[in-house]
Design an enzyme around this catalytic site. Structure first.
Site, PDB file in Angstrom:
ATOM      1  N   HIS A  36      35.521 -13.116   4.795  1.00  9.05           N
ATOM      2  CA  HIS A  36      36.349 -13.034   3.594  1.00  9.05           C
ATOM      3  C   HIS A  36      37.625 -13.868   3.718  1.00  9.05           C
ATOM      4  CE1 HIS A  36      34.046 -10.229   1.096  1.00  9.05           C
ATOM      5  NE2 HIS A  36      33.663  -9.667   2.227  1.00  9.05           N
ATOM      6  N   GLU A  49      31.237 -10.577  -7.619  1.00  6.89           N
ATOM      7  CA  GLU A  49      32.205 -10.262  -6.550  1.00  6.89           C
ATOM      8  C   GLU A  49      33.487  -9.609  -7.071  1.00  6.89           C
ATOM      9  OE1 GLU A  49      33.393 -13.561  -4.047  1.00  6.89           O
ATOM     10  OE2 GLU A  49      34.248 -12.192  -2.588  1.00  6.89           O
ATOM     11  N   HIS A  95      32.412  -5.591  -7.957  1.00  4.40           N
ATOM     12  CA  HIS A  95      32.390  -5.326  -6.523  1.00  4.40           C
ATOM     13  C   HIS A  95      33.779  -4.993  -5.972  1.00  4.40           C
ATOM     14  CE1 HIS A  95      33.357  -7.192  -2.626  1.00  4.40           C
ATOM     15  NE2 HIS A  95      32.402  -6.399  -2.194  1.00  4.40           N
ATOM     16  N   HIS A 147      35.178  -1.323  -4.232  1.00  8.28           N
ATOM     17  CA  HIS A 147      35.834  -1.090  -2.935  1.00  8.28           C
ATOM     18  C   HIS A 147      37.060  -0.185  -3.125  1.00  8.28           C
ATOM     19  CE1 HIS A 147      34.126  -3.528   0.396  1.00  8.28           C
ATOM     20  NE2 HIS A 147      33.566  -4.207  -0.578  1.00  8.28           N
ATOM     21  N   HIS A 199      26.935  -2.014  -1.279  1.00  2.71           N
ATOM     22  CA  HIS A 199      26.343  -3.351  -1.238  1.00  2.71           C
ATOM     23  C   HIS A 199      24.844  -3.334  -1.533  1.00  2.71           C
ATOM     24  CE1 HIS A 199      29.411  -6.346  -0.758  1.00  2.71           C
ATOM     25  NE2 HIS A 199      30.145  -5.379  -0.219  1.00  2.71           N
TER      26      HIS A 199
END
Ligand code: CUO
Length: 658
Positions: free
Chosen positions: A196, A326, A341, A345, A381
């Site tokens: 990342h 993402e 995504h 998180h 995921h």
């Protein structure tokens, strides 16, 4: 070989990152910190106004406090970090870059500084070849459990050298603990945080480095982690991981047993918690984003911000979809498709204090260094991976003609362990014991002869092996070999059909070869895998190597291809079982001339690239132009299509020797 300038710079980088939360003590760095002033050197920055802004904010206490917890997903923290990154990344020359970093280090939040500095260093051309110490040694609190840190302090206080064993979290009463060795592997966590950094979701086109197939890599790297995790689960008699569902409880809880450096504990999530709205984000929003993404997949296009249609039904579609899911700066439409995504998180990280009533610190899911420790990471995921699968399932299957390499056939494949007593087609895994240098985990500077404190961890490893592939070619040619592995049986003990197993394939290697006319025996060592990276050097090892080179006792080689992003080589193979678990090994060879990106790099140059499989290339283009996971990325309604001379499947067993 490194010259003195390089060595001194590398040494100062290491010293800069030593005890990142404490003020600098190294005299040379302190001298720079006290004498350099960005405001007196404005002409050496691309954007002097930005420098003035950051200096002013630092002086007025408007940047993140040093004792706070930096969270990349927090828009305020991130905007501040990006300002600092841009100053460092665009600094006119190396000296300006480094002196500015030294000036900033003690004045801003340590992990915020570390992240901006690391991403700038990884991307500056004049920093090629510099090595950062392993992430778990720079900020050990993000990788270790509280118990280990406490014992390290004790050892430091009593000046007793110590090796502290670290246990995986949980207990035998929690079946997820059986696979904790994977999610809590320090090398895997380090890889994930570096991935990342190499492919930040906030990376802007104006930075001048085009991140080739960044969205596709987001899909593929995480897809591979899921395939790996599922194979670990089957190796431990657990069913494969289920995707998250916004409407259903998060079945598995997680107790990280870890503490931030400021003393706050990472929050614990009990079993079966439900998702809750956050003050700025609702579950309905998330469902809306997911629905619109599913609609886009089914329609075969996304609608961009200017209302034009961006089609997904070609090989680049996955890249567009990766950016949307993402979501990154490259998303075609962040308003419409949101940030599925990234928000997930945050939702998971804050699920135990969703109304922010108790002021809990961020959860493990809110940092890339810690996220994979939580079983919910894999569930999230899996949800994301299933969206990618929906898209791939709509692409036309490959035909025999697509896959053919006329005149080239694989006659035989075997894998052989390099140790003498090995059995053909049997691979062996085991758990090794590894020591992590804990000097940075406790306050007080590292000195020669200081008390040695280490943590010992058990890590999955395997015995080296080689592939022996016999290929017949009726001409001189260049081919590209792709090797995958997957469990042959599912959790019920049934053979997994090809069209299903394709989505579970773990890439072991991908490499081009020169073929001569006639028979070719390709012998490839497992250690040469382009998917993985070798063991990183520890802080003390790096320091010693540089000192030796500076003293003229040894030479220090600069590896300009060195990547910090990369799946640890140790983890190449899934664990398998003590009795031997059956896997299928898939080997294909296709025409490199046809598959490579033109003008592309040559066969020999590709050999220099490491961690290509999961981390692509830092700049330039990925030489293999085929979709990642090719030729198994698309549906296979007719398995006969794969009955081609340039493809072979063999059965291998993986035995875990403990
Ligand atoms: Cu790597 Cu979700 O993208 O953790």
């Amino acid at each position: 070989m490194a010259d003195e300038t390089f060595l001194k710079r590398q040494m100062l980088i290491l010293k800069l990152l030593r005890h990142i939360s404490e003020p600098l003590e190294d005299p040379e760095l302190v001298q720079i910190k006290d004498s350099y002033s960005p405001l007196n050197s404005l002409s050496v920055y691309k954007d002097p106004q930005l420098v003035q802004k950051v200096v002013r904010k630092l002086e007025n206490g408007q940047m993140l406090n040093r004792d706070n917890i930096f969270v990349l997903f927090d828009p305020v923290h991130r905007r501040q970090m990006i300002d600092v990154f841009e100053i460092l990344y665009f600094a006119n020359d190396y000296d300006t870059f480094f002196k500015t970093a030294v000036w900033l280090r003690d004045r801003m939040n340590p992990r915020q500084f570390l992240y901006a500095f690391s991403v700038a260093l990884l991307h500056r051309k004049d920093c090629r070849g510099f090595t950062l110490p392993p992430a778990y040694e720079i900020t050990p609190h993000m990788f270790l459990t509280t118990d280990v840190v406490r014992q390290a302090y004790q050892a430091k206080m009593t000046r007793t050298p110590k090796v502290i064993p670290m246990q995986f979290t949980g207990s035998v009463r929690n079946q997820e603990q059986r696979v904790a060795y994977f999610g809590e592997d320090i090398g895997m966590n380090s890889h994930h945080s570096h991935w990342h950094m190499d492919f930040p979701f906030w990376w802007k086109p104006e930075y001048g480095v085009e991140k080739d197939r960044k969205g596709e890599l987001f899909y593929y790297m995480h897809h591979q982690l899921i395939a790996r995790f599922d194979a670990e689960r089957l190796s431990n008699y657990l069913p494969v991981v289920e995707p998250l569902d916004w409407e259903k409880p998060i079945v598995q809880g997680f107790a990280p047993g870890a503490m931030y450096e400021n003393g706050q504990e990472f929050p614990v999530r009990p079993d079966n918690m439900n998702f809750h709205d956050l003050p700025w984000l609702t579950i309905e929003d998330m469902k809306g984003y997911e629905d619109r993404i599913r609609d886009a997949i089914a329609s075969g296009f996304v609608i961009s911000v200017d209302d034009s249609l961006v089609y997904l039904n070609d090989t680049r579609g996955i890249d567009v979809l990766g950016a949307v899911i993402e979501s990154s700066e490259h998303s075609q439409n962040k308003e419409l498709y949101g940030s599925l995504h990234n928000n997930a998180h945050v939702l998971l990280g804050k699920v135990t204090d969703y109304s922010l009533k108790y002021g809990l610190p961020p959860g493990v899911m809110e940092h890339f260094e810690t996220a994979t420790r939580d079983p919910a990471f894999f569930r999230l995921h899996k949800l994301v991976d299933n969206l990618f699968k929906e898209h791939k399932d709509l692409l036309p299957p490959y035909t025999k003609e697509d896959l053919a390499f006329p005149g080239v056939s694989i006659d035989a494949v075997k894998v052989v362990g390099t140790c003498k007593a090995s059995t053909p087609n049997q691979l062996v895994t085991y758990f090794d014991e590894f020591n992590i240098d804990l000097a940075n985990a406790v306050e007080g500077h590292y000195k020669e002869g200081d008390v040695q404190i280490k943590a010992s961890v058990n890590r999955l490893n395997h015995e080296p092996f080689k592939y022996v592939i016999t290929v017949h070619s009726d001409k001189v040619a260049e081919g590209i070999v792709r090797i995958f592995i997957a469990p042959k049986y599912d959790w019920f003990g049934e053979v997994v059909p090809l069209d299903k197993i394709r989505w579970s394939l773990i890439e072991l290697d991908r490499f081009p070869v020169h073929l001569r006319q006639g028979d070719n025996v390709i012998v490839r060592s497992s250690q040469d895998s382009t998917v993985t990276i070798p063991e990183p050097r520890s802080y003390p090892e790096l320091i010693k190597e540089i000192e030796d080179a500076l003293n003229g006792q040894d030479e220090y080689a600069i590896d300009k291809y060195h990547r910090h992003c990369g799946y640890p080589h140790r983890l190449l193979l899934p664990k398998g079982t003590s009795g031997g678990m059956v896997f299928n090994l898939y080997v294909t060879i296709t025409n490199y001339e046809q598959d490579k990106v033109h003008p592309g790099v040559t066969v020999d140059e590709v050999d220099n690239l490491t961690s290509l499989g999961y981390c692509g290339v830092l700049d330039g283009v990925i030489p293999d132009g085929r979709p990642m996971g090719y030729p198994y990325d698309r549906p296979i309604p007719d398995k006969e299509v794969f009955n081609i001379p340039n493809s072979k499947v063999i059965e291998v067993t993986i035995k875990n020797a403990k």
